[in-house]
Design an enzyme around this catalytic site. Sequence first.
Site, mmCIF file in Angstrom:
data_model
loop_
_atom_site.group_PDB
_atom_site.id
_atom_site.type_symbol
_atom_site.label_atom_id
_atom_site.label_comp_id
_atom_site.label_asym_id
_atom_site.label_seq_id
_atom_site.Cartn_x
_atom_site.Cartn_y
_atom_site.Cartn_z
ATOM 1 N N MET A 1 29.236 182.903 29.136
ATOM 2 C CA MET A 1 28.107 183.448 29.904
ATOM 3 C C MET A 1 27.455 182.319 30.698
ATOM 4 O O MET A 1 27.238 181.248 30.169
ATOM 5 C CB MET A 1 27.072 184.036 28.942
ATOM 6 C CG MET A 1 25.671 184.219 29.511
ATOM 7 S SD MET A 1 24.413 184.518 28.221
ATOM 8 C CE MET A 1 24.594 186.260 27.936
ATOM 9 N N ASN A 2 27.141 182.585 31.997
ATOM 10 C CA ASN A 2 26.145 181.740 32.657
ATOM 11 C C ASN A 2 25.040 182.599 33.254
ATOM 12 O O ASN A 2 24.533 183.460 32.522
ATOM 13 C CB ASN A 2 26.746 180.663 33.580
ATOM 14 C CG ASN A 2 27.600 181.123 34.729
ATOM 15 O OD1 ASN A 2 28.695 181.620 34.538
ATOM 16 N ND2 ASN A 2 27.130 180.927 35.940
ATOM 17 N N ASP A 3 24.650 182.385 34.467
ATOM 18 C CA ASP A 3 23.377 182.908 35.003
ATOM 19 C C ASP A 3 22.997 184.341 34.606
ATOM 20 O O ASP A 3 23.839 185.244 34.627
ATOM 21 C CB ASP A 3 23.423 182.970 36.530
ATOM 22 C CG ASP A 3 23.932 181.723 37.180
ATOM 23 O OD1 ASP A 3 24.158 180.733 36.488
ATOM 24 O OD2 ASP A 3 24.127 181.755 38.401
ATOM 25 N N GLN B 1 26.591 186.393 34.390
ATOM 26 C CA GLN B 1 27.865 185.815 34.798
ATOM 27 C C GLN B 1 28.722 185.668 33.538
ATOM 28 O O GLN B 1 28.279 185.080 32.544
ATOM 29 C CB GLN B 1 27.623 184.443 35.464
ATOM 30 C CG GLN B 1 26.957 184.557 36.817
ATOM 31 C CD GLN B 1 27.915 185.060 37.869
ATOM 32 O OE1 GLN B 1 28.732 184.318 38.377
ATOM 33 N NE2 GLN B 1 27.838 186.347 38.180
ATOM 34 N N TRP C 1 34.170 178.706 31.673
ATOM 35 C CA TRP C 1 33.982 179.407 32.940
ATOM 36 C C TRP C 1 35.334 179.832 33.521
ATOM 37 O O TRP C 1 36.319 179.099 33.428
ATOM 38 C CB TRP C 1 33.234 178.494 33.918
ATOM 39 C CG TRP C 1 32.713 179.184 35.136
ATOM 40 C CD1 TRP C 1 31.502 179.797 35.259
ATOM 41 C CD2 TRP C 1 33.375 179.343 36.396
ATOM 42 N NE1 TRP C 1 31.374 180.325 36.522
ATOM 43 C CE2 TRP C 1 32.501 180.056 37.241
ATOM 44 C CE3 TRP C 1 34.617 178.949 36.901
ATOM 45 C CZ2 TRP C 1 32.822 180.386 38.553
ATOM 46 C CZ3 TRP C 1 34.948 179.276 38.212
ATOM 47 C CH2 TRP C 1 34.051 179.986 39.025
ATOM 48 N N PHE D 1 30.009 186.726 41.796
ATOM 49 C CA PHE D 1 29.002 185.727 41.454
ATOM 50 C C PHE D 1 27.617 186.390 41.341
ATOM 51 O O PHE D 1 27.470 187.595 41.475
ATOM 52 C CB PHE D 1 29.007 184.604 42.496
ATOM 53 C CG PHE D 1 30.052 183.533 42.245
ATOM 54 C CD1 PHE D 1 31.137 183.733 41.403
ATOM 55 C CD2 PHE D 1 29.946 182.294 42.886
ATOM 56 C CE1 PHE D 1 32.093 182.733 41.185
ATOM 57 C CE2 PHE D 1 30.882 181.292 42.678
ATOM 58 C CZ PHE D 1 31.950 181.502 41.833
ATOM 59 N N SER D 2 26.628 185.542 41.172
ATOM 60 C CA SER D 2 25.296 186.023 40.794
ATOM 61 C C SER D 2 24.652 186.949 41.812
ATOM 62 O O SER D 2 24.940 186.889 43.006
ATOM 63 C CB SER D 2 24.374 184.834 40.554
ATOM 64 O OG SER D 2 24.696 184.268 39.315
ATOM 65 N N ARG E 1 25.093 182.339 48.645
ATOM 66 C CA ARG E 1 25.234 183.141 47.420
ATOM 67 C C ARG E 1 23.915 183.492 46.735
ATOM 68 O O ARG E 1 22.871 183.010 47.075
ATOM 69 C CB ARG E 1 26.142 182.411 46.433
ATOM 70 C CG ARG E 1 25.702 181.024 46.028
ATOM 71 C CD ARG E 1 26.751 180.424 45.070
ATOM 72 N NE ARG E 1 26.437 179.058 44.686
ATOM 73 C CZ ARG E 1 26.832 177.975 45.354
ATOM 74 N NH1 ARG E 1 27.570 178.093 46.437
ATOM 75 N NH2 ARG E 1 26.495 176.763 44.934
ATOM 76 N N ASP E 2 24.085 184.325 45.704
ATOM 77 C CA ASP E 2 23.020 184.671 44.759
ATOM 78 C C ASP E 2 21.893 185.482 45.396
ATOM 79 O O ASP E 2 20.713 185.115 45.311
ATOM 80 C CB ASP E 2 22.445 183.394 44.093
ATOM 81 C CG ASP E 2 23.538 182.483 43.548
ATOM 82 O OD1 ASP E 2 24.642 182.999 43.262
ATOM 83 O OD2 ASP E 2 23.308 181.265 43.421
HETATM 84 C C1 FRU Z 1 24.655 178.953 39.324
HETATM 85 C C2 FRU Z 1 25.936 179.440 39.964
HETATM 86 C C3 FRU Z 1 25.607 180.418 41.058
HETATM 87 C C4 FRU Z 1 26.847 181.234 41.150
HETATM 88 C C5 FRU Z 1 27.295 181.316 39.711
HETATM 89 C C6 FRU Z 1 28.765 181.332 39.508
HETATM 90 O O1 FRU Z 1 24.740 178.589 38.003
HETATM 91 O O2 FRU Z 1 26.678 178.344 40.437
HETATM 92 O O3 FRU Z 1 25.214 179.822 42.266
HETATM 93 O O4 FRU Z 1 26.600 182.490 41.698
HETATM 94 O O5 FRU Z 1 26.739 180.182 39.057
HETATM 95 O O6 FRU Z 1 29.095 181.640 38.189
#
Ligand code: FRU
Length: 494
Positions: free
Chosen positions: A37-39, A55, A63, A98-99, A167-168
């Site tokens: 898991m990330n964001d 994520q 990842w 992505f996010s 992004r994001d």
């Molecule tokens: C931030 C990031 C975002 C991107 C995502 C990819 O932690 O790099 O900018 O959308 O993680 O997993």
Amino acid sequence: MNSQVLEKARQYEQIGEGRIREEARPLFHLAARTGWMNDPNGFSFYKGNYHLFYQYHPYDSHWGPMHWGHGVTKDLIHWEYLPAAMAPDMPYDRDGCFSGSAVELDDGRQLLMYTGVVKEVQPDGSKREIQTQCIAVGDGLNYEKYGENPVLTRTDLPEGGSPFDFRDPRIWREGDGTFRCVAGNCTDDKDGRILEYRSSDGIHWSFERILAENRGRFGKMWECPDLFHLDGKQVLLVSPQDMLARDLEYDNGNGTLCLIGHLDPDTGCLVEESNQAIDYGIDFYAPQTVLAPDGRRIMVGWMQNWDTSKVRYREHLWFGQMTLPRELSLKNGRLFQQPVREIEGLRRDKTEYRQVLVEGEISLDGISGRTVDMELTLWPEDREEGYHRFAVRFARDQRFYSEVSFRPRESVVKIDRKYSGSPLAILQQRRCRVASRNGELKLRIILDRFSAEIFINDGEQVMTMTIDTDLTAEGISFLADGRTVMDVAKYSLG
Ligand code: FRU
């Protein structure tokens, strides 16, 4: 109809989850259902539940091609997993979803806006990620990607904007029902900026303005923006990459930045009045907020650090967790954070001591554990003489502990996990400067098995770190160099 890629992930995560013992996870923090898991993504209140997507790479605790994991909760404390919401299964997002973020549409459906990633060979032969913004619409469980994705591409960038770092998207609705979003971007030479777009239907977007620009000040590319009103001000949260340390405010690496100001009535751009880090600990990144139905602005962050997350001394079947949701407010131009009040519902077995003299190291009956909410107030026994240092050690056994300490003469609080059991030469400590008069300090320490979140002086600063010490290490002790007096109230959480 869900794609095979999503179905496979949904089947896999059920199997993966079954392999993880409940006690091997945090008790009340949302962690990867299985794998990585990330964001936080799409933090929202929808149909009576808070939704928190993330994520997600279910197949491995590292990842990989990004999916969106999905959790829901009624009280921000008890989480339930839902099946993965999205998988990288379309030509425009085949290398990752992505996010992004979420809003509710007038017809009651939920719209997700996210970044689609595709690796493409460039004219110079290099392979780079092209990032575009995409849409999916659903019912809180299943989401269908929009047939004409992507909805924002390189042609929607202002001059000099990099299509490799775009992004994001963070979407919201204005009072008149129209849609806005902000997204992270940078110039060709990697200087971060935040772009704002508008739409009448959430699908057809047009560029509005460059809301904020780094101009070489805070790191490079700015990721994961969030923009909201708070206590009469406009707040922009971003996560800059490649920061350089500045005094004790900003640290090296992927950090967090809170810009507080107002919107220029003519240009609509952010006029900055002050800046600060969001969290001063080791593990905090990419926060996102939700406006709760009762008006609270609540934030969660990824409780990890990109650099240290890449090197681990032992592997688990899950990796990555969110912080405790935190209530935000502004006081005297600074961002304050408090654990959501719902955590108090988990409090059990209060142990309280008043005016305990701490000299050397002591422990107190009834004060131990790895799922703990503990409030401390400190002051010097002798106001003239003061004291040199005070510390709390937790996740403690004969050999290991982690620590938060305070040096009143420097007004510095430090967290330290050097003795937590890690054999790696990675970041183990961080310090921050706090407001303290006459050696007085308030700490609230929340432990949840593999993490410590330390709220200083009613949340004026927060220091967050993960720890991987065996759960059998559950001692807590107090130390003073000099003579410190403390009031302490400790609850077990569960
Ligand atoms: C931030 C990031 C975002 C991107 C995502 C990819 O932690 O790099 O900018 O959308 O993680 O997993």
